[in-house]
Design a protein around this motif. Structure first.
Motif, PDB file in Angstrom:
ATOM      1  N   TYR A  53      -3.122 -16.222 -13.668  1.00 19.31           N
ATOM      2  CA  TYR A  53      -4.338 -15.505 -13.258  1.00 19.31           C
ATOM      3  C   TYR A  53      -4.611 -15.875 -11.804  1.00 19.31           C
ATOM      4  CZ  TYR A  53      -6.025 -14.406 -18.039  1.00 19.31           C
ATOM      5  OH  TYR A  53      -6.183 -13.906 -19.313  1.00 19.31           O
ATOM      6  N   VAL A 101      -1.697  -6.927 -19.864  1.00 17.06           N
ATOM      7  CA  VAL A 101      -2.052  -7.602 -21.117  1.00 17.06           C
ATOM      8  C   VAL A 101      -3.558  -7.829 -21.065  1.00 17.06           C
ATOM      9  CG1 VAL A 101      -1.679  -9.623 -22.586  1.00 17.06           C
ATOM     10  CG2 VAL A 101       0.223  -8.665 -21.286  1.00 17.06           C
ATOM     11  N   GLU A 103      -7.777  -6.814 -22.854  1.00 19.06           N
ATOM     12  CA  GLU A 103      -8.505  -6.536 -24.106  1.00 19.06           C
ATOM     13  C   GLU A 103      -8.870  -5.039 -24.208  1.00 19.06           C
ATOM     14  OE1 GLU A 103     -11.181  -5.583 -21.957  1.00 19.06           O
ATOM     15  OE2 GLU A 103     -12.194  -5.908 -23.912  1.00 19.06           O
TER      16      GLU A 103
END
Ligand code: ADP
Ligand code: 5GP
Length: 184
Positions: A53, A101, A103
């Motif tokens: 990240y 990837v 939510e």
């Protein structure tokens, strides 16, 4: 025929195996790349800034929101997560198959911006197994695990809106199935 520059979104409850499956895809194909998201959450053991990240403060995150740098961003649990427009552009321009990837809310927002993006939902074999995997990863407190499991229930309700649902029971079988979707 490979879809160069195409965009795929992988969602699924925390602990369903999204990152494990992504790693498996990369071992099969070095033309696959994941966007690096920005998050306000703290790095876990072994995570690297710029690779796993971009870890930023809440102020820095909202500076990026104000500068219109995100294609989508969400509040998840106690933190914010967002996909940078520049990340998608960088990977698409290099001809990579782009994997996000993220939510479910982010996935649907990506679909609005990139209607050709294909969405894949990873389904855990059971709630018990999901709890076991989150606990086994050893990265979340009991409170965080409970928050993630309650978000998981809501995420599972959205799974039929995805283009594909793949059960991640036996890992290699799941990676095979996702890889087939990407290479279709
Ligand atoms: P996510 O990225 O969806 O949060 P992870 O990829 O971190 O999930 O996986 C959560 C944990 O479950 C990890 O410890 C991983 O090794 C394990 N795991 C993933 N897929 C499987 C599987 N098919 N069978 C057993 N354990 C798995
Ligand atoms: P984690 O804290 O486990 O790394 O991530 C929590 C959740 O946020 C996971 O479901 C993950 O896929 C999702 N996520 C990570 N980055 C982004 C992002 O940029 N946007 C959205 N919408 N979700 C993200």
């Amino acid at each position: 025929m490979e879809k160069k520059g195409s965009v795929f979104v992988i969602s699924g409850p925390s602990g369903s195996g999204k990152n494990t499956v992504y790693d498996g895809l990369c071992l099969r194909d070095d033309n696959i790349a994941q966007t690096v998201s920005v998050t306000t959450r703290a790095p876990r053991d072994g995570e690297t800034d710029g690779k796993d990240y971009y870890f930023v403060s809440t102020e820095e995150f909202f500076r990026k929101v104000d500068n219109d740098e995100f294609v989508e961003y969400v509040n998840y649990g106690k933190n914010y997560y967002g996909t940078l427009k520049s990340e998608i552009e960088r990977l698409r321009n290099s001809g990579k198959t782009v994997i996000l990837v993220i939510e479910v809310e982010g996935a649907f927002n990506i679909k609005k911006v990139f209607p050709d993006a294909e969405t894949i939902f990873l389904v855990p074999p059971s709630t018990q197994e999901l709890r076991r995997r989150i606990a086994g990863r050893g990265q979340n407190s009991d409170e965080e695990t409970e928050i993630r499991l309650s978000i998981a229930v809501k995420e599972m309700e959205q799974k039929d809106k995805y283009d594909y649902c793949v059960v991640n029971d036996e890992l290699e079988k799941c990676i095979d199935e996702v890889y087939k979707i990407i290479k279709k």
